[in-house]
Scaffold this motif. Structure first.
Motif, short mmCIF file in Angstrom:
data_model
loop_
_atom_site.label_atom_id
_atom_site.label_comp_id
_atom_site.label_asym_id
_atom_site.label_seq_id
_atom_site.Cartn_x
_atom_site.Cartn_y
_atom_site.Cartn_z
N UNK A 26 22.63 -9.64 26.82
CA UNK A 26 24.03 -9.93 27.14
C UNK A 26 24.13 -10.66 28.48
N UNK A 27 25.27 -10.55 29.13
CA UNK A 27 25.50 -11.26 30.38
C UNK A 27 25.69 -10.31 31.56
N UNK A 28 25.12 -9.10 31.45
CA UNK A 28 25.23 -8.13 32.53
C UNK A 28 24.34 -8.49 33.70
N UNK A 29 24.49 -7.75 34.80
CA UNK A 29 23.73 -8.06 36.01
C UNK A 29 22.25 -7.78 35.86
N UNK A 30 21.86 -6.97 34.84
CA UNK A 30 20.45 -6.67 34.64
C UNK A 30 19.92 -7.23 33.32
N UNK A 31 20.62 -8.23 32.79
CA UNK A 31 20.20 -8.85 31.54
C UNK A 31 19.42 -10.12 31.87
N UNK A 32 18.09 -9.98 31.92
CA UNK A 32 17.22 -11.06 32.38
C UNK A 32 16.52 -11.81 31.25
N UNK A 33 16.65 -11.34 30.03
CA UNK A 33 15.81 -11.85 28.94
C UNK A 33 15.97 -13.35 28.74
N UNK A 34 17.20 -13.82 28.63
CA UNK A 34 17.42 -15.25 28.36
C UNK A 34 16.81 -16.11 29.45
N UNK A 35 17.02 -15.73 30.70
CA UNK A 35 16.50 -16.50 31.82
C UNK A 35 14.97 -16.58 31.78
N UNK A 36 14.33 -15.46 31.49
CA UNK A 36 12.87 -15.42 31.49
C UNK A 36 12.29 -16.21 30.32
N UNK A 37 12.92 -16.14 29.16
CA UNK A 37 12.48 -16.95 28.02
C UNK A 37 12.55 -18.42 28.39
N UNK A 38 13.65 -18.81 29.06
CA UNK A 38 13.78 -20.20 29.48
C UNK A 38 12.73 -20.61 30.48
N UNK A 39 12.31 -19.70 31.34
CA UNK A 39 11.26 -20.01 32.31
C UNK A 39 9.91 -20.22 31.63
N UNK A 40 9.61 -19.35 30.65
CA UNK A 40 8.30 -19.40 30.00
C UNK A 40 8.25 -20.42 28.86
N UNK A 41 9.40 -20.82 28.37
CA UNK A 41 9.43 -21.76 27.25
C UNK A 41 10.78 -22.42 27.13
N UNK A 42 11.37 -22.37 25.95
CA UNK A 42 12.68 -22.99 25.70
C UNK A 42 13.65 -21.95 25.18
N UNK A 43 14.82 -21.88 25.79
CA UNK A 43 15.92 -21.06 25.28
C UNK A 43 16.71 -21.92 24.31
N UNK A 44 16.60 -21.62 23.03
CA UNK A 44 17.22 -22.44 22.00
C UNK A 44 18.65 -22.02 21.68
N UNK A 45 18.89 -20.73 21.63
CA UNK A 45 20.22 -20.21 21.30
C UNK A 45 20.46 -18.95 22.10
N UNK A 46 21.64 -18.82 22.65
CA UNK A 46 22.06 -17.56 23.26
C UNK A 46 23.47 -17.26 22.76
N UNK A 47 23.52 -16.60 21.63
CA UNK A 47 24.81 -16.23 21.03
C UNK A 47 25.01 -16.86 19.67
N UNK A 48 25.19 -16.03 18.66
CA UNK A 48 25.43 -16.47 17.30
C UNK A 48 26.76 -15.86 16.84
N UNK A 49 27.52 -16.60 16.09
CA UNK A 49 28.86 -16.17 15.68
C UNK A 49 28.78 -15.15 14.55
N UNK A 50 28.21 -13.99 14.87
CA UNK A 50 28.15 -12.89 13.92
C UNK A 50 28.56 -11.61 14.65
#
Length: 617
Positions: free
Chosen positions: A241-265
């Protein structure tokens, strides 16, 4: 790196992005035969030798040359020269081409006499009858089942070439404790990755769950890097999510490519899709039902992309028992309980809270509400994707109405008959029975004249014939931590049952008798749907008092001060009494085992348990 959390992609777009940028790639391994159940063959498997490798006798009898038996009849028996005694499974000697059952043979002076000719190869299992040497036993892409193991073992197969898709699962969160640990306040047992691993293994994926990783970027980065190096697919749980301790998206982007963050489901919107070193990385939301949705709707298609066959869910159409609303622009997946009532399927929505794991346990189907729809109306025909075989849905027994802890015990004693209970209050149960949305409606509706249930059935089901079956007479009373009584409820925080429940109606009846204004009760509008929920709210300190049955107070270790005894009954359409599911239920209620159970639970009187009253309304 592309962040799309504010611009959600559709479910179909998310799957297309995975297919385009990082489709999972399977490997190939040779696995021992006994470790291959549930896995998928990577190549065809051929028999190492013929089975059988020689002609075998299929009967106890004598091996003969069929030409030597020509002309044998009852009137003209023949003595067979050079016959050889064989038992089932013995090799038929070279030059012999038939076996005569011992029951059709007479032994006279040490010689064999027959009265019926034998056809060539009669009662003989020829070489390769089961399978011939080098014949294909199993094609590629076949899921190994238990009965395959016996055949393959017989054919000399010791190892199998299998597709290998390795999934690494990383649970994250400083609040997580391992499975088997009782969590302290603020802690959570790690369960999402346990669920995901179990699901992947059921499909034939090799799944490894790493130890929980705290909300520390460096440790998450290290765990993610390791998992990508060791696996073909990586699933990282929480931190999406977008909380202060939600680091997953940022780290995936550092190590590779962040393709999607959020799906309309819904549930599952914050899901992450990334690519690291060409491998797909999926970030599961932390809520269990959100994670389940992502497993079912995104990771399952991903596994199919890898060439591992996953059967499509069976579907059926059912009548919706309650209306569902949904937001335009979002595909929503609602867990449902379906059953066969009155010759048609009905489907009841379960709690849609993303953290309510019991909704998944109790469900047997999923309803997809399309993103261009605002929902579905009660009575509408909808299509469900089943999570169990249709036969399980057909065999289920549906309760809708007033809750009592004994319903869970009844479900246990009726096993393996599936039992589903919806706690919608006594009035809700009567309306469900009227609409044929359930088999049984538990109720305890107190009428102004002091009787239970009959007057309400007459009012709401005119022209019907209904049978009331008494479960028990039960005590209702005030539950508290400090021996509070009914006289105390206007001076302490109170927890109530929902409108339409018999307990709520009993409370209102008593308040009216004593001329107490409900507005004088702090918490009168705070509602719970079960007796246990009331007792737990009191135990946790959310309230100081509530009204519930004695068994709920006993279960939670709280004090209980009775205020009255009421009749708890099941309303059943009389025409359904011959249904085998209903007969099983009635047999249980009338049994000594059930009465002993009620006595042990406490707060129930069993003198009228099992009594039936048929009403022509």
């Amino acid at each position: 790196m592309v962040s799309r959390y504010l611009s959600l992609v559709t479910l179909e777009e998310a799957i297309e992005i995975i297919l385009k940028h990082c489709p999972p790639v399977t490997g190939r391994v040779i696995a021992p035969l006994m470790e291959s159940v549930g896995r998928i063959t990577a190549e065809p498997v051929f028999a190492g030798y013929s089975v059988p490798e020689a002609h075998l006798s299929a009967m106890d009898g004598i091996a003969v040359r069929s030409r030597d038996t020509h002309g044998a009849t009852d009137k003209m028996p023949i003595t067979i020269p050079n016959a050889i005694r064989v038992n089932t499974g013995n090799v038929v000697p070279s030059g012999y081409d038939a076996v005569i059952m011992i029951e059709d043979v007479w032994e006279e002076s040490g010689e064999y006499v027959i009265r019926k000719a034998a056809a060539p190869w009669q009662h003989v299992r020829p070489v390769g009858e089961d399978i011939a040497e080098s014949e294909m036993a199993i094609p590629r892409g076949h899921r190994i089942l238990y009965h395959d193991i016996g055949a393959l073992a017989a054919y000399g197969i010791t190892g199998l070439p299998l597709l290998s898709l390795r999934g690494g699962l990383i649970p994250t969160g400083s609040e997580l404790v391992p499975h088997g640990t009782r969590p302290a306040p603020g802690q959570v047992v790690e369960s999402n990755c346990q669920m995901a691993a179990a699901y992947l293994r059921s499909l034939g994926v090799v799944a490894e769950v790493y130890p929980p990783v705290p909300d520390e970027p460096d440790q998450i980065r290290e765990a993610l890097d390791r998992a990508v190096s060791e696996h073909d697919l990586v699933i990282i749980s929480a931190g999406s999510s977008k909380g202060t301790k939600d680091y997953t998206a940022e780290i995936i982007g550092e190590l590779g490519d962040l393709l999607v963050h959020g799906v309309a489901i819904k549930p599952g919107k914050p899901v992450i899709i990334g690519k690291i070193r060409g491998k797909p990385v999926i970030g599961l939301p932390g809520y269990p039902l959100s994670a389940l949705t992502i497993l079912r709707e995104i990771i399952t298609p991903l596994i199919r992309m890898a060439g591992i066959p996953v059967l499509e869910s069976a579907t059926l159409r059912a009548e919706l028992t309650r209306s569902l609303t949904s937001d335009i622009g979002t595909d929503e997946f609602a867990l449902m309980t379906a059953g066969l009532v009155g010759g048609r399927y009905i489907a009841t929505p379960l709690s849609r809270g993303a953290g309510v794991q019991m909704s998944a346990v109790r469900s047997n189907g999923v309803l997809r509400i399309p993103r261009d729809s605002e929902g579905a109306e009660s009575g509408e025909s909808v299509e469900l994707s089943l999570t169990v075989p249709e036969g399980v849905v057909r065999s289920g027994l549906i309760f809708s109405g007033s809750h009592d802890p004994v319903l869970d015990r009844m479900a246990d004693l009726l096993s393996p008959l599936p039992v589903h209970s919806t706690h919608i209050g006594s009035m809700g149960g009567i309306l469900a029975l009227k609409r044929r949305h359930c088999h049984c409606a538990p109720m305890h509706l107190l009428a102004p004249d002091g009787t239970y249930n009959v007057s309400y059935l007459k009012r709401y089901l005119p022209g019907e014939e209904v049978t009331l079956v008494c479960v028990a007479e039960r005590e209702q009373g005030i539950v508290s931590r400090d021996d509070l009584t009914f006289d105390d409820i206007t001076r302490v925080p109170f927890i109530n049952r929902q409108k339409g429940s018999g307990t709520r109606m009993l409370l209102d009846h008593l308040l009216k008798e004593r001329d107490i204004d409900p507005r004088a009760i702090t918490g009168y509008d705070r509602e719970m749907t079960t007796h246990l929920a009331v007792a737990l709210a009191v135990k946790s300190g959310e309230a100081d008092a509530g009204l519930c049955v004695a068994s709920a107070a006993k279960t939670t270790g709280l004090s209980f001060v009775p205020i009255g005894t009421e009749r708890y009954e099941l309303g059943i359409m009389t025409e359904d009494l011959s249904d085998p599911r209903i007969r099983s239920l009635l047999d249980l209620i009338e049994s000594d085992q059930f009465k002993t159970l009620l006595t042990g639970m406490g707060g129930y009187r069993t003198e009228v348990t099992g009594m039936r009253q048929t009403l022509s309304l």
